[in-house]
Write a protein that holds these residues in place. Structure first.
Motif, PDB file in Angstrom:
ATOM      1  N   GLN A 176       0.845  -1.187   0.000  1.00 52.12           N
ATOM      2  CA  GLN A 176       0.000   0.000   0.000  1.00 52.12           C
ATOM      3  C   GLN A 176       0.882   1.239   0.000  1.00 52.12           C
ATOM      4  O   GLN A 176       1.899   1.285   0.696  1.00 52.12           O
ATOM      5  CB  GLN A 176      -0.913   0.043   1.237  1.00 52.12           C
ATOM      6  CG  GLN A 176      -1.821   1.270   1.268  1.00 52.12           C
ATOM      7  CD  GLN A 176      -2.444   1.503   2.644  1.00 52.12           C
ATOM      8  OE1 GLN A 176      -1.959   0.994   3.641  1.00 52.12           O
ATOM      9  NE2 GLN A 176      -3.515   2.285   2.689  1.00 52.12           N
ATOM     10  N   VAL A 177       0.488   2.236  -0.782  1.00 58.01           N
ATOM     11  CA  VAL A 177       1.189   3.516  -0.834  1.00 58.01           C
ATOM     12  C   VAL A 177       0.196   4.619  -0.496  1.00 58.01           C
ATOM     13  O   VAL A 177      -0.904   4.669  -1.060  1.00 58.01           O
ATOM     14  CB  VAL A 177       1.800   3.788  -2.225  1.00 58.01           C
ATOM     15  CG1 VAL A 177       2.492   5.146  -2.252  1.00 58.01           C
ATOM     16  CG2 VAL A 177       2.759   2.678  -2.621  1.00 58.01           C
ATOM     17  N   VAL A 178       0.583   5.495   0.431  1.00 60.90           N
ATOM     18  CA  VAL A 178      -0.186   6.701   0.718  1.00 60.90           C
ATOM     19  C   VAL A 178       0.593   7.885   0.153  1.00 60.90           C
ATOM     20  O   VAL A 178       1.790   8.031   0.429  1.00 60.90           O
ATOM     21  CB  VAL A 178      -0.427   6.877   2.222  1.00 60.90           C
ATOM     22  CG1 VAL A 178      -1.169   8.198   2.495  1.00 60.90           C
ATOM     23  CG2 VAL A 178      -1.221   5.704   2.786  1.00 60.90           C
ATOM     24  N   THR A 190      -1.944  13.025  -9.415  1.00 64.97           N
ATOM     25  CA  THR A 190      -1.457  11.769  -8.845  1.00 64.97           C
ATOM     26  C   THR A 190      -2.499  10.670  -8.996  1.00 64.97           C
ATOM     27  O   THR A 190      -2.169   9.521  -9.330  1.00 64.97           O
ATOM     28  CB  THR A 190      -1.082  11.966  -7.370  1.00 64.97           C
ATOM     29  OG1 THR A 190      -0.008  12.910  -7.281  1.00 64.97           O
ATOM     30  CG2 THR A 190      -0.635  10.661  -6.734  1.00 64.97           C
ATOM     31  N   ARG A 191      -3.765  11.002  -8.746  1.00 64.37           N
ATOM     32  CA  ARG A 191      -4.830  10.001  -8.955  1.00 64.37           C
ATOM     33  C   ARG A 191      -4.866   9.560 -10.413  1.00 64.37           C
ATOM     34  O   ARG A 191      -5.001   8.362 -10.721  1.00 64.37           O
ATOM     35  CB  ARG A 191      -6.182  10.587  -8.544  1.00 64.37           C
ATOM     36  CG  ARG A 191      -6.343  10.797  -7.050  1.00 64.37           C
ATOM     37  CD  ARG A 191      -7.771  11.182  -6.693  1.00 64.37           C
ATOM     38  NE  ARG A 191      -7.894  11.467  -5.277  1.00 64.37           N
ATOM     39  CZ  ARG A 191      -7.841  12.677  -4.739  1.00 64.37           C
ATOM     40  NH1 ARG A 191      -7.669  13.740  -5.527  1.00 64.37           N
ATOM     41  NH2 ARG A 191      -7.946  12.850  -3.444  1.00 64.37           N
ATOM     42  N   LEU A 192      -4.745  10.531 -11.324  1.00 61.32           N
ATOM     43  CA  LEU A 192      -4.756  10.205 -12.745  1.00 61.32           C
ATOM     44  C   LEU A 192      -3.558   9.330 -13.105  1.00 61.32           C
ATOM     45  O   LEU A 192      -3.692   8.333 -13.825  1.00 61.32           O
ATOM     46  CB  LEU A 192      -4.746  11.484 -13.579  1.00 61.32           C
ATOM     47  CG  LEU A 192      -4.599  11.329 -15.093  1.00 61.32           C
ATOM     48  CD1 LEU A 192      -5.691  10.427 -15.658  1.00 61.32           C
ATOM     49  CD2 LEU A 192      -4.624  12.691 -15.781  1.00 61.32           C
ATOM     50  N   ASN A 193      -2.380   9.670 -12.600  1.00 62.08           N
ATOM     51  CA  ASN A 193      -1.183   8.895 -12.919  1.00 62.08           C
ATOM     52  C   ASN A 193      -1.257   7.489 -12.338  1.00 62.08           C
ATOM     53  O   ASN A 193      -0.779   6.527 -12.951  1.00 62.08           O
ATOM     54  CB  ASN A 193       0.064   9.630 -12.431  1.00 62.08           C
ATOM     55  CG  ASN A 193       0.402  10.824 -13.306  1.00 62.08           C
ATOM     56  OD1 ASN A 193       0.183  10.784 -14.518  1.00 62.08           O
ATOM     57  ND2 ASN A 193       0.919  11.882 -12.709  1.00 62.08           N
ATOM     58  N   ALA A 194      -1.847   7.360 -11.149  1.00 63.15           N
ATOM     59  CA  ALA A 194      -2.020   6.026 -10.583  1.00 63.15           C
ATOM     60  C   ALA A 194      -2.918   5.179 -11.470  1.00 63.15           C
ATOM     61  O   ALA A 194      -2.620   4.014 -11.767  1.00 63.15           O
ATOM     62  CB  ALA A 194      -2.594   6.136  -9.165  1.00 63.15           C
ATOM     63  N   ALA A 199      -1.794   1.454 -11.066  1.00 62.50           N
ATOM     64  CA  ALA A 199      -1.311   1.334  -9.687  1.00 62.50           C
ATOM     65  C   ALA A 199      -2.495   1.492  -8.730  1.00 62.50           C
ATOM     66  O   ALA A 199      -2.711   2.554  -8.140  1.00 62.50           O
ATOM     67  CB  ALA A 199      -0.237   2.382  -9.403  1.00 62.50           C
ATOM     68  N   ALA A 200      -3.237   0.412  -8.547  1.00 69.39           N
ATOM     69  CA  ALA A 200      -4.435   0.466  -7.719  1.00 69.39           C
ATOM     70  C   ALA A 200      -4.128   0.538  -6.232  1.00 69.39           C
ATOM     71  O   ALA A 200      -5.029   0.780  -5.422  1.00 69.39           O
ATOM     72  CB  ALA A 200      -5.301  -0.769  -7.997  1.00 69.39           C
ATOM     73  N   ASN A 201      -2.866   0.347  -5.853  1.00 62.79           N
ATOM     74  CA  ASN A 201      -2.503   0.353  -4.434  1.00 62.79           C
ATOM     75  C   ASN A 201      -2.053   1.720  -3.935  1.00 62.79           C
ATOM     76  O   ASN A 201      -1.505   1.835  -2.832  1.00 62.79           O
ATOM     77  CB  ASN A 201      -1.408  -0.685  -4.159  1.00 62.79           C
ATOM     78  CG  ASN A 201      -0.161  -0.472  -5.013  1.00 62.79           C
ATOM     79  OD1 ASN A 201      -0.210   0.182  -6.052  1.00 62.79           O
ATOM     80  ND2 ASN A 201       0.955  -1.043  -4.586  1.00 62.79           N
ATOM     81  N   ILE A 202      -2.278   2.775  -4.720  1.00 62.33           N
ATOM     82  CA  ILE A 202      -1.933   4.139  -4.296  1.00 62.33           C
ATOM     83  C   ILE A 202      -3.190   4.827  -3.764  1.00 62.33           C
ATOM     84  O   ILE A 202      -4.197   4.928  -4.462  1.00 62.33           O
ATOM     85  CB  ILE A 202      -1.339   4.962  -5.447  1.00 62.33           C
ATOM     86  CG1 ILE A 202      -0.007   4.355  -5.913  1.00 62.33           C
ATOM     87  CG2 ILE A 202      -1.140   6.422  -5.026  1.00 62.33           C
ATOM     88  CD1 ILE A 202       0.604   5.063  -7.115  1.00 62.33           C
ATOM     89  N   GLU A 203      -3.107   5.315  -2.540  1.00 57.35           N
ATOM     90  CA  GLU A 203      -4.184   6.093  -1.932  1.00 57.35           C
ATOM     91  C   GLU A 203      -3.718   7.537  -1.807  1.00 57.35           C
ATOM     92  O   GLU A 203      -2.646   7.803  -1.235  1.00 57.35           O
ATOM     93  CB  GLU A 203      -4.535   5.536  -0.551  1.00 57.35           C
ATOM     94  CG  GLU A 203      -5.617   6.327   0.163  1.00 57.35           C
ATOM     95  CD  GLU A 203      -5.852   5.853   1.590  1.00 57.35           C
ATOM     96  OE1 GLU A 203      -6.584   6.539   2.331  1.00 57.35           O
ATOM     97  OE2 GLU A 203      -5.283   4.808   1.976  1.00 57.35           O
ATOM     98  N   VAL A 204      -4.493   8.469  -2.314  1.00 55.04           N
ATOM     99  CA  VAL A 204      -4.118   9.883  -2.338  1.00 55.04           C
ATOM    100  C   VAL A 204      -4.888  10.615  -1.243  1.00 55.04           C
ATOM    101  O   VAL A 204      -6.102  10.474  -1.128  1.00 55.04           O
ATOM    102  CB  VAL A 204      -4.418  10.502  -3.714  1.00 55.04           C
ATOM    103  CG1 VAL A 204      -4.036  11.969  -3.733  1.00 55.04           C
ATOM    104  CG2 VAL A 204      -3.671   9.738  -4.813  1.00 55.04           C
ATOM    105  N   ARG A 205      -4.150  11.400  -0.437  1.00 52.67           N
ATOM    106  CA  ARG A 205      -4.775  12.129   0.667  1.00 52.67           C
ATOM    107  C   ARG A 205      -4.362  13.593   0.648  1.00 52.67           C
ATOM    108  O   ARG A 205      -3.211  13.933   0.374  1.00 52.67           O
ATOM    109  CB  ARG A 205      -4.384  11.526   2.011  1.00 52.67           C
ATOM    110  CG  ARG A 205      -4.799  10.072   2.205  1.00 52.67           C
ATOM    111  CD  ARG A 205      -4.478   9.612   3.614  1.00 52.67           C
ATOM    112  NE  ARG A 205      -4.602   8.168   3.774  1.00 52.67           N
ATOM    113  CZ  ARG A 205      -4.297   7.515   4.882  1.00 52.67           C
ATOM    114  NH1 ARG A 205      -3.853   8.202   5.939  1.00 52.67           N
ATOM    115  NH2 ARG A 205      -4.427   6.202   4.951  1.00 52.67           N
TER     116      ARG A 205
END
Length: 491
Positions: A176-178, A190-194, A199-205
Motif C-alpha cells: 500500500q502507498v499513501v 497523482t490520482r490520474l497517474n495512478a 497502480a491500484a494500491n496508491i491512496e491519495v490524501r
C-alpha cells in the motif's frame, strides 16, 4: 477535471502508438533527445514531421507544438474531446494543442507515463509558472528515485507527492502507498497517474506534511519536500516553497519522521540545509536527530548564497523581471542577517531501530554509482552487523568477506620491490577509497569467510613476526571501519 475513468483508454492509445521512453528516444535520436533536455525543440520538430501516432504525440506533449485535428484523432482515437474536457488538451479550428504534459517514463522494468504541467521555458520562452504549478519529472525527482531503497515493504508514504512519480515507484514494491499533498491539482494528477499506470494500491490524501497520516506507521517514507531556503515572504510556488523560513521544513520532517516509522523502517529525504557561520554543518544536522534511528546523512554539494538565489529566481522565471534586482537583494540581505554562509544539498537516510542509533554524517561530493539505493541499504546492514560485534571478542570471532567489487591499487617507484602506498577502492556504491598498510591490505585479502578475524590477524602477526595480542588490539578498530564503510561484510 471530472475523473480518471478515461485513463485506461489513454494508456492503451499511448501503448499502441509506441509512445514509450525507449520509443521516443529512438524516434528523436541522440541529438534531438539531448536538445530537448536543454529545453530546445527544433531538432525534435525536424525529426517528427511524418505524421505517425508516436510523432504526433511527441510533438503534442513533449515539444508543445500544435498538431492537426486529424493527426490527434488518429493518435488518440475516441479521446480528443474527452481530453479537452479534462484539461489535458485544447482544441481550436482544425488544430489540437496540449495543456498538460504527458511524458513517457520507465523504471527499468515497466513503461510508465506521468501527467504534469507543461515544461516552462521551451526555446527561451518565459518560464513563469502559477503558484499551484505541478512539476513533472525533474533532476530532483530522479535523484530521490535513485536514492530510495527498493526492498518489498508493506506500507509506504510519499510525503508531498507532487505529480506522483515517487508513488508510482513505491507502488511496484509496496502493498500500500499513501501519497499526500496540499496542492489540489497535484492530488488530481497523482490520482490520474495512478490510474494511468494501473497502480491500484496508491491512496491519495489531502493535507500538509504528516497531518493526513497522524498515528499511522510506515515501512518506507520517501520525500522531496519543498525545501527552497528563503525568507518565506512574497508569492509561494507550492512545489518548491514550504512557507517556512530557512531550512525549517527539512528540520521539522527529520525531527518528526521517526514517529511514523515501523521498527526497521526507512525514511529517505532529499533536502537543502543552511550552513551557518561558526557552526559546523554536521553538528547542526546531528542536533535534529534523537538517536532512535540509524542515520546516514550525506552532503553532496555546497553553493554560496548568490549562486543559490540566482538559481531559484531563474527557476521562478524572474530573471530579467522588473523587480529581479530587488528580490535578489532582499534574499541576499536575509541570508546575511541569518548568518548563512552557504547552502548544502544532500540526503538524509534514517532507519528506525530498537537500539540506540548509529550516526554517520559525511561530505561526499564524489561520483557514486546510480542508483545509490543499494549502498544505502548496505549501510543499514553494516550498522546492524556492527551492533552485534560491539565487543572485541565478538568481532575477532566473526567471519567476514571482502565485497566482490573491492580492488587493490599499489603505488611505488618504478623497479621498487615494495609499494609505498596501498589503496583499497570500491567499484560500486559510494566508490570509497581507503589507504591501507600491509597488514590491513592482507587482512582484507584474506577475508574469504573461512577464517575468523582473530585467526587472520594471528596468522599475519606470525608471518610478520609481530605480537598477536598487540596486532589484534591495533587492528580491531580498523576492521570495524572496514565493515562500516562497506569494504568487508559478514560472511
Amino acid at each position: 477535471m471530472t475523473g480518471t475513468g478515461y485513463a485506461d483508454q489513454l494508456r492503451a492509445a499511448l501503448e499502441t502508438a509506441g509512445f514509450t521512453y525507449d520509443g521516443v528516444a529512438d524516434l528523436l535520436g541522440t541529438t534531438a533527445h539531448a536538445a530537448l533536455s536543454r529545453n530546445e525543440t527544433l531538432p525534435g520538430l525536424r525529426r517528427t514531421s511524418g505524421g505517425t501516432p508516436v510523432e504526433t504525440l511527441t510533438r503534442l506533449f513533449l515539444l508543445q507544438a500544435p498538431v492537426s485535428l486529424a493527426e490527434a484523432e488518429a493518435a488518440l482515437p475516441g479521446l480528443v474531446d474527452r481530453l479537452c474536457v479534462e484539461g489535458l488538451l485544447e482544441r481550436s479550428v482544425g488544430e489540437v494543442a496540449a495543456r498538460l504534459d504527458v511524458r513517457p517514463y520507465a523504471d527499468g522494468e515497466r513503461d510508465l507515463w506521468v501527467v504534469s504541467d507543461l515544461t516552462p521555458g521551451l526555446d527561451g520562452s518565459p518560464n513563469r509558472v502559477g503558484s499551484d504549478h505541478v512539476l513533472g519529472i525533474s533532476s530532483a525527482s530522479t535523484s530521490l528515485a535513485q536514492l530510495t531503497i527498493r526492498q518489498p515493504v508493506g506500507r509506504a508514504l510519499d510525503l508531498g507527492t507532487g505529480c506522483g512519480v515517487q508513488a508510482l515507484h513505491l507502488a511496484a514494491h509496496s502493498d500500500q502507498v499513501v501519497a499526500t499533498d496540499v496542492n489540489q491539482r497535484a492530488l488530481w494528477m497523482t490520482r490520474l497517474n495512478a490510474r494511468l499506470n494501473g497502480a491500484a494500491n496508491i491512496e491519495v490524501r489531502d493535507g500538509s506534511f504528516f497531518e493526513p497520516v497522524e498515528d499511522e506507521r510506515f515501512d518506507l517514507i520517501a520525500t522531496n519536500p519543498p525545501f527552497v531556503i528563503s525568507p518565506a515572504t512574497g508569492e509561494r510556488l507550492v512545489y518548491r516553497d514550504s512557507g517556512l523560513p530557512g531550512d525549517r521544513v527539512v528540520e521539522d520532517i527529520v525531527r518528526a519522521v521517526p514517529d511514523f516509522l515501523n521498527d526497521g523502517g526507512w525514511a529517505q529525504v532529499l533536502a537543502n540545509w543552511v550552513v551557518v557561520e561558526g557552526t559546523p554543518w554536521d553538528q547542526r544536522l546531528a542536533s535534529w536527530l534523537d538517536g532512535s534511528c540509524h542515520a546516514l546523512v550525506v552532503q553532496r554539494e555546497v553553493v554560496d548564497p548568490a549562486t543559490y538565489v540566482e538559481l531559484w529566481l531563474k527557476d521562478a522565471g524572474l530573471h530579467g523581471a522588473p523587480d529581479y534586482m530587488r528580490r535578489y537583494d532582499t534574499w541576499l540581505a536575509w541570508f546575511e542577517e541569518q548568518g548563512i554562509e552557504a547552502i548544502g544539498f544532500g540526503w538524509v537516510n534514517l532507519r528506525r531501530t530498537g537500539a540506540p542509533g548509529t550516526l554517520r554524517i559525511e561530505e561526499w561530493p564524489y561520483d557514486v554509482e546510480q542508483p545509490i539505493a543499494p549502498a544505502i541499504h548496505a549501510f543499514g546492514q553494516a550498522v546492524e552487523a556492527l551492533q552485534a560485534l560491539q565487543t572485541d571478542d565478538a568481532l575477532l570471532a566473526a567471519t567476514l568477506v571482502v565485497r566482490p567489487d573491492v580492488q587493490q591499487e599499489t603505488l611505488g617507484a618504478p623497479g621498487a620491490e615494495d609499494p609505498h602506498t596501498v589503496v583499497l577502492r570500491q567499484q560500486r556504491g559510494f566508490r570509497r577509497a581507503r589507504q591501507a598498510d600491509t597488514i590491513e591490505a592482507a587482512l582484507v585479502g584474506a577475508c574469504d569467510g573461512e577464517l575468523t578475524v582473530g585467526q587472520v590477524l594471528d596468522a599475519l602477526a606470525q608471518l610478520l613476526d609481530a605480537a598477536p595480542a598487540e596486532t589484534r588490539a591495533t587492528y580491531a578498530p580498523a576492521v570495524r571501519e572496514l565493515v562500516a564503510e562497506g569494504f568487508l561484510e559478514p560472511a
